[in-house]
Structures are given as C-alpha cells and as structure tokens.
Design a protein around this motif. Structure first.
Motif, PDB file in Angstrom:
ATOM      1  N   ASN A 215       0.817  -1.214   0.000  1.00 21.32           N
ATOM      2  CA  ASN A 215       0.000   0.000   0.000  1.00 21.32           C
ATOM      3  C   ASN A 215       0.857   1.273   0.000  1.00 21.32           C
TER       4      ASN A 215
ATOM      5  N   ASN B  38      -0.916   4.451   0.468  1.00 20.23           N
ATOM      6  CA  ASN B  38      -1.701   4.644   1.692  1.00 20.23           C
ATOM      7  C   ASN B  38      -0.753   4.926   2.849  1.00 20.23           C
TER       8      ASN B  38
ATOM      9  N   ASP C 107      -1.277   6.044   5.802  1.00 19.21           N
ATOM     10  CA  ASP C 107      -1.768   5.622   7.110  1.00 19.21           C
ATOM     11  C   ASP C 107      -1.396   4.169   7.371  1.00 19.21           C
ATOM     12  N   THR C 108      -1.503   3.330   6.347  1.00 21.10           N
ATOM     13  CA  THR C 108      -1.154   1.923   6.512  1.00 21.10           C
ATOM     14  C   THR C 108       0.351   1.750   6.669  1.00 21.10           C
TER      15      THR C 108
ATOM     16  N   LYS D  24      -4.989  -3.110  10.734  1.00 16.90           N
ATOM     17  CA  LYS D  24      -5.787  -2.148   9.972  1.00 16.90           C
ATOM     18  C   LYS D  24      -6.830  -2.902   9.157  1.00 16.90           C
TER      19      LYS D  24
ATOM     20  N   LEU E 260      -9.520  -2.195   5.904  1.00 19.93           N
ATOM     21  CA  LEU E 260      -9.960  -1.274   4.852  1.00 19.93           C
ATOM     22  C   LEU E 260     -11.128  -1.908   4.110  1.00 19.93           C
TER      23      LEU E 260
ATOM     24  N   THR F  54      -9.856  -5.520   2.933  1.00 22.95           N
ATOM     25  CA  THR F  54      -8.414  -5.771   3.021  1.00 22.95           C
ATOM     26  C   THR F  54      -7.974  -5.487   4.461  1.00 22.95           C
TER      27      THR F  54
END
Length: 835
Positions: A15, A18, A20-21, A117, A119, A127
């Motif tokens: 990711n 992304n 944040d991930t 996490k 999503l 995910t």
C-alpha cells in the motif's frame, strides 16, 4: 482470500499510496521476537476464530496484507475487529479450492494474527493488515457456527543464541542469498536491501524471508511447522538457493534470446503479451473460444456436404496449430471466410410487376426500352420459377443512369445490391483471387462482394466493363468469361477459396460507355441493352423530378426557399451543359441552389424563383454555343451528324479548291478512318465526274483541302463518308446544297451507302440544331423504328442505298453566287462542262 502480491519482499511495497497503513507496517520491519513473548495479550489465548488463507502463510513477526472476499471470512473480520482483533490464521491445504473451506481442508499449524488495519473496498470486499504473533497447533476444530473456530496450543520457538557461530553463519548466508535475489530481480526496489541489512534477529529474518520466498504454500507451511530455528533457517536457505539458480538460468536465457530477437520478433512478443493481458481482463477472446464460435456458426449453415467436410478438415488443422505460429492467422482467416460466405442463402424475389414498374418509373424518367426489358425479365422469372438470371450489359454515354438503374432493379426485385468497379483493373487475381500459399493472399473481388451482400443471388453491378485493361499480371477480361457465362458460373472457382461457388443465381448487370474495347468473347456472353441519351424535354423533366429535389436536400433547402422554372432549366441545358446524360446538369443545378443558400445564410435579398434571365447572372456567361444550322452561300460546306461519348453532335465539313497539282489535304485532327473515308469519297467522285459534268483535268490542276472545324478536338469514325462526298461534289460542281439538311453514313468505293450507329443521339443532335431533313442508309430504318415518335416530329428522313441517291437529294441545280474560276486550265479555252 489471498495476499495481494506473492513476490519477494512485498511487505516493503505494501500500500505505497496509503500513508496511514505504512505507518503501521514499516516500524514492524525491526520487530524483535522477544517482543512477541512479552505480549501479555497473548497469554491465555486457547480458543480463537480461524481465518483460512488461500495461497499464503503468515509467519510470526511479519506483517501480511490479506484481501478477504468470502462471506464467512468477511463476517469473521468485522466481528474480530470490533473485539480483541486476535484470530488464528491457517493456510488451506489446497490453494485451488475456491469454495468456503471446511476444517478438514486446513493445516494443523498456524499463526496467531493481530489486525492492525481494516480497509473496506468499494466492491464490498475487505483488506486487512495482519501482524503475525506466535505459532500454534490446533487441538480441535469447531465448524458448526458462522465461521471456523479452534482450540489451540502455543508452540515454543527454539532458536540458538545470537552469539552462536552457526547462527551468525546462517544469518550471513540468508542475507547474501536475499541480496543476490534482489540483484537478479530488478523489479524489487533497492530499499529492500537496506531493510534486510538492518535485521539482526535470525528468528525474524527467517520469518520475513520465508514469508516472501518464491515457493509453494506447502513448502512455506513446512518451514512454519519446523520447531527448531536452525533447521527452519536451513530449509529456507535451500529454497532461496533453488530460486537463485532459477533466476540465474532465466537471466542467461533472456540474455541469449535478447541477442537474437529482431524487431519483428519483438513486436510479435509484445502482441502476444497484449493478447494474454486482454484475455485476463476479459477484453479478448481466447483461441479455443474463437474456434468454438466458428464451429457453432458452421452447425447453423445450410451449405453443401462437400463444403462442410472441407470446413471440418480445415478447422481441425487450425486446432492443431499454435496460436503463436505465423500460419495461424492465415488459417483462421480462411475458415472464417468459409463460414461467412452465404452458401445456399437466397433472398426471395418479389414478382409484383406493377410494383416493379412503379419503382423503375419513379427512379428513372424515360429509358422505356430498358425498363420494358427488366419487366420482361421479371415476367419470365416468375413463369419458369428459376433463379438463374441473364447477363445484361447497359451500354451508353456517361451520366444516363446505368449504375443507378442497377440499384433500382435490386429494389424492384427485393434482392441485395452490390457493385464492383472494373475501371483500370489489370490484375487477374482481383477476379479469381490469390492462391493461399502467397503472403497476403485474399479472395477475389467477386467472392468478397458476395460475402458482403450476404446473399447468393444479389444484383451485381460490374461497372465500367469496357475499361478493363491487361498487362503482364494477366487478363482480367478473360477471367470474367467464366463469371459471365450462365453455363459455367454455377461452379466458379476462386483461387483462394479453392471450392466451387455457384454464381448462376446472381443477376449480373455490366455497364459500358463503348462496346469497341470490350473483349469480343466477353461481349458475346452478354445481352447488350443500349441506354441512349435524353432529349431536351426529358432532361427538363428529370431536373424537376429528381435533380433539383436531390440537390435542394443536399444543400439544406426547402421547396419554399427556392424554385427554378422550366425556361431557366432549358437555359442551363442549352448553354451550360453538352452531354447525353444529366451528371453535369445536376452540378449546375447545385450551383444555382448554392447561390440561394448563401443569400439565406447571409440575410441577403434574393429571388425565390430563378428565371431564365437570372441564369447568366448566377452562372456567368454561357459555356457552349447552341448548335444551330447556319445557311451557307459557299459551295462545299455540308452538315453531318456524329456520335461522341457524351452524345450526338452536328459536324460541319468544309472543302475548298486552290491552284496546285491535285494534292489532297485533310485537317481538323482527323483519325485514320475519316482520312480513308475522304480518299474513298474522292476516288468515287472521280469515277462519276462525267455524270456530274466535271472536267477530269480539274483533279490534276487544283489542290483539294478538306477541313473539319474545331481542329483541337480529335475526330474519327465510319459515319462521315457520304457527308464528305457531298462536300466534294458541291465544291467541284459549285452547286448549292439543300438547306437544313444533315446526313450520316459510310460509303464504299462502288458507291454503296453503309449503315452506322448512334442513330438516336444523332437524331437528337439534329433536332437541337434545327435540322429538318436527314439522309440515312436504308438499313438504319430499324433503328428509327425503335425511337420514340416524339423525337421524330418535324423531321423528314430520306433512306438511301447508293451515293447517287444522296447526291440527288443533297445537291440543288443552281450554283452559288460566287464560283471558283475553273477555266484557267487552258488559256482562252473555257471548260464548257464547268462554266
């Protein structure tokens, strides 16, 4: 459920868009095994929900992205994420299993996972980012609830101390192998090298590399189930060494192949990659699907048994080929042609003769003989109930509607319409096709047009058949002999098709401007129908009913916007067009309407009715002078009639005498035939000089000059013989010629008058010029009988067989006012015969 990318070090690429991930994942790359043991939350976990992994294994200390698509697993993730976030992660024994797995489908050893996490994707899938904790072994599965659960027992980790030499050697070997893999695989980013070099824990290094090693799921599971850390690292090292060897071999092969690949091979390889990608994306059709589709179409075909067997044989041959071979496209194109041809497909003929007559009358004004022949054909077709059609040839000047007449015939019959232009065709393969062994081979134009028409009995227009040429590549006219022979074309052989195809049901209609250039054998196979030009009155009606409405529509005008009265149309026909057809007349009508369109758009005032006086203002000065007979007071000027490709014309022939030695001079860009006619006429005149009271000595002491005006225009043809004879007789006798008289016909050395062609066009030209009397060969009477009686009004036609009759009609007894002095041959001795 599967990890998003099963390649080396994908966790480093996880990711990337992304942030944040990444904040949750990247710090775990320095994860230490001891941290896991101190995680108090793991203590007392002896019963967990189980998340099956389809083609991945989760190792302790490693972060793994997982996309969840199964309904049970989605419910599991949502529930666990709201609670402790801990769950058991176990791989499937069979990675190919698509359905919801049962407990018996899972391995016994797995890893406790923690959801970092979650999503939720737009398509409803989920995910999750899983962090591996401790290994466990299943004591008992429970598979009766909403999802699989299990009682678990934790497995201890048995890794040697960091100072152990074997430990250090293993770490160095694992890192070196990993870095070598990085070097051999350029797709992996170089940041992975830094991350690997910074890992100092053998336990985490083993788990991290095992998670990303290119190996089967069963091999990764074997590493996970191994309790001894040293043995676990050794097994991993063996898998990595194997992968290094494979990568090195792959690199060697690529290096060797790259040195031999040329541009063509590169393009082909790229096309194959695109094809594979299209199939993966669902945008393309696989070879098997394509062949299955062709076989299904073949089942619905009503074709001859011979063709069906040939198709099956060719299709079986294609199935044995590799889609990547160069011969495959050629073979697949051939079987596609077999399927797409309309074998035994016929449209039903409409035998309503009244309807057919209305369609022909609506589309074409005049042409009564041609329309009558078409109606006769339909009547015979209806009586004998046979689809076989004759071969018609519409012969006439340009612009008279030959090609469009074919479309009207198709409409009247209810048949499909197709057209092939033969103008300038010089390659026999255009008719018969190429042999399949040639590169770029394709069927002939006949088979291609039949395929496009999707009917085996269309109306097929062979346009400009008189303009077929031949050269070193063959003789297309000879190739057409088989096509246009009703006794042979029921088994026409195309070189590419290599199967007999029945063309006997096709209604072939050829068009030609001249019959002289058509192959004699080809002409013999066709029924010639002459499409003559239009009279002035017919052109006015055609303009009103067809041309003006068509041009008005093409220029975006309405009937209320502009009109053209009959006198204006007549003015355009007489002063701006000189043709048998109406093609140029249509252009001039369009020019008039464009003036009105411009005025409308620009807001200018204009006359909504175009009258005769407006035509020169809109179109400029007249292009052609009207052909009007002019009375001459000079001997030797005679009016003849001539045929041209654009219609009939009057032809003035002038003769003159001058002192000389009896030479014959011709001028006016005459062809060989007209020069021969002049020589023949002079010889015949000499033979009858005594009958006409001409002194024979005149021929020796005077030069004769024959001229046809408009010298820049080539003139030739066997129809000016009697005209030249009358001109010579007039100049040698100085007798007047009958007014408003024109003639056409050839002469022999014995004085016989021979028939000529193009009579209708010549009659029309005579009417336009104001001629009232015409001399024709008596054998041309049959042509006059076929002409509409309206064309013959106010015309007197004299039929003759011998030149003496022509001279009796054309020459008047009185002489012209100013005569040539022919008494200078012997001084003081007048020629009594010519005074």
């Amino acid at each position: 459920m599967h990890n998003s990318k099963n390649s080396y070090f994908n966790t480093l690429l996880l990711n990337e868009d992304n942030e944040d991930t990444l904040d949750n994942v990247m710090p775990l790359l320095s994860f230490d095994e001891e941290d896991s043991a101190d995680d108090e939350a793991l203590n007392g976990l002896d019963h967990l929900p189980i998340l099956p992994l389809k083609n991945a294994v989760l190792f302790p200390g490693v972060v793994l992205p997982v996309t969840v698509t199964r309904s049970r697993a989605i419910k599991l993730i949502k529930q666990v994420y709201k609670e402790s976030r801990y769950l058991g992660v176990i791989a499937q024994q069979n990675p190919q299993l698509e359905d919801e797995p049962n407990a018996k489908d899972l391995y016994q050893v797995g890893t406790i996972g923690y959801i970092l996490k979650m999503l939720v994707l737009p398509d409803g899938n989920i995910t999750v980012i899983l962090q591996g904790k401790n290994r466990f072994e299943v004591a008992k599965f429970y598979d009766e609830g909403k999802f699989i659960e299990a009682d678990i027992e934790a497995l201890s980790e048995q890794f040697p101390a960091k100072s152990n030499k074997q430990n250090k050697a293993l770490m160095r070997s694992l890192k070196e192998s990993a870095l070598k893999i990085l070097k051999l695989n350029p797709e992996i980013p170089q940041e992975a090298q830094i991350a690997i070099e910074n890992i100092e824990n053998l336990n985490f290094l083993t788990h991290f590399l095992a998670s990303n090693v290119n190996a089967e799921t069963s091999e990764k599971q074997d590493i996970l189930e191994t309790d001894d850390g040293t043995e676990r690292a050794t097994k991993l090292l063996g898998l990595m060494m194997r992968d290094i060897q494979l990568l090195e071999i792959k690199q060697d092969i690529q290096n060797k192949v790259n040195s031999d690949i040329d541009q063509q091979q590169r393009d082909y390889f790229l096309r194959q990659q695109i094809r594979v990608l299209q199939e993966e994306l669902g945008d393309g059709v696989s070879a098997d699907e394509e062949l299955a589709s062709l076989r299904e179409k073949a089942r619905k075909k009503k074709w001859p048994r011979e063709v069906a067997l040939h198709f099956e044989k060719e299709l079986d041959k294609v199935q044995r080929m590799s889609p990547m071979s160069a011969e495959y496209p050629v073979a697949i194109n051939y079987v596609e042609l077999l399927v797409e041809l309309p074998w035994n497909q016929y449209t039903e003929d409409n035998f309503d003769l009244d309807r057919a007559k209305k369609i022909l009358d609506k589309d074409h004004y005049g042409l009564e003989k041609v329309k009558e022949r078409i109606i006769e054909y339909l009547a015979v077709l209806k009586l004998k109930n046979d689809l076989r059609g004759p071969i018609l040839c519409l012969y006439g000047p340009p612009g008279v509607g030959k090609t469009s007449l074919g479309r009207s015939i198709a409409t009247a019959l209810g048949r499909k319409y197709t057209r092939l232009s033969l103008g300038g065709l010089h390659d026999e393969a255009e008719i018969r096709g190429h042999r399949k062994t040639y590169i770029g081979a394709m069927p002939g134009k006949l088979i291609q047009n039949i395929k496009r028409a999707q009917s085996s009995n269309p109306v097929f227009i062979l346009d400009e058949i008189d303009k077929v040429s031949s050269d070193m590549r063959g003789d297309p006219a000879s190739a057409l002999l088989e096509v246009l022979d009703p006794e042979q074309n029921n088994s026409f052989m195309d070189n590419y098709l290599d199967l007999p195809y029945d063309l006997s049901k096709v209604l072939f209609i050829a068009t030609a401007n001249s019959l002289d250039t058509i192959h004699p054998a080809l002409r013999d196979r066709m029924e010639i129908i002459e499409v003559t030009g239009y009279t002035l009155e017919e052109k006015i009606e055609i303009a009103k009913k067809h041309l003006i409405p068509k041009q008005r529509k093409e220029h975006g005008l309405h009937p209320k916007d502009v009109k053209i009265d009959n006198k204006a149309i007549r003015k355009v026909i007489e002063g701006y067009t000189r043709e048998s057809g109406v093609r140029n007349l249509e252009r001039q009508m369009g020019a008039l309407l464009r003036k009105a369109a411009k005025s409308i758009v620009m807001g200018e005032k204009y006359e909504k009715t175009i009258r005769e006086k407006d035509v020169p203002v809109l179109l400029g000065a007249e292009i052609f002078d009207k052909e009007i007979y002019e009375t001459e007071t000079v001997a030797g000027i005679v009016t003849g009639l001539a045929w041209t490709p654009v219609g009939g014309e009057i032809l003035v022939i002038e003769s003159n005498l001058s002192r000389g030695k009896g030479r014959l001079i011709t001028s006016g860009y005459l062809g060989e035939v007209m020069k021969e006619s002049a020589t023949t006429a002079l010889s015949f005149l000499k033979s009858i000089a005594e009958e006409l009271s001409i002194d024979y000595r005149v021929f020796e002491h005077f030069d004769l000059h024959i001229h046809v005006p408009a010298g820049a225009v080539p003139k030739d043809g066997p129809s000016a013989g009697i005209t030249i004879l009358v001109s010579l007789a007039s100049v040698f006798t100085q007798r007047k010629i009958k007014e408003r008289l024109a003639m056409t016909g050839e002469i022999t050395l014995r004085g016989r008058v021979l028939p000529v062609g193009g009579i209708k066009e010549k009659i029309l030209a005579a009417r336009r010029a104001g001629i009232t009397e015409i001399i024709l060969c008596s054998k041309n009477k049959r042509d006059i009988e076929e002409i509409n009686a309206d064309y013959l009004k106010e015309l007197t036609i004299h039929y003759v067989d011998y030149a003496h009759e022509v001279l009796e009609i054309a020459l008047l007894p009185e002489k012209v006012q100013k005569t040539i002095n022919l008494s200078i041959i012997e001084p003081n001795a007048a020629l009594s015969k010519t005074e």
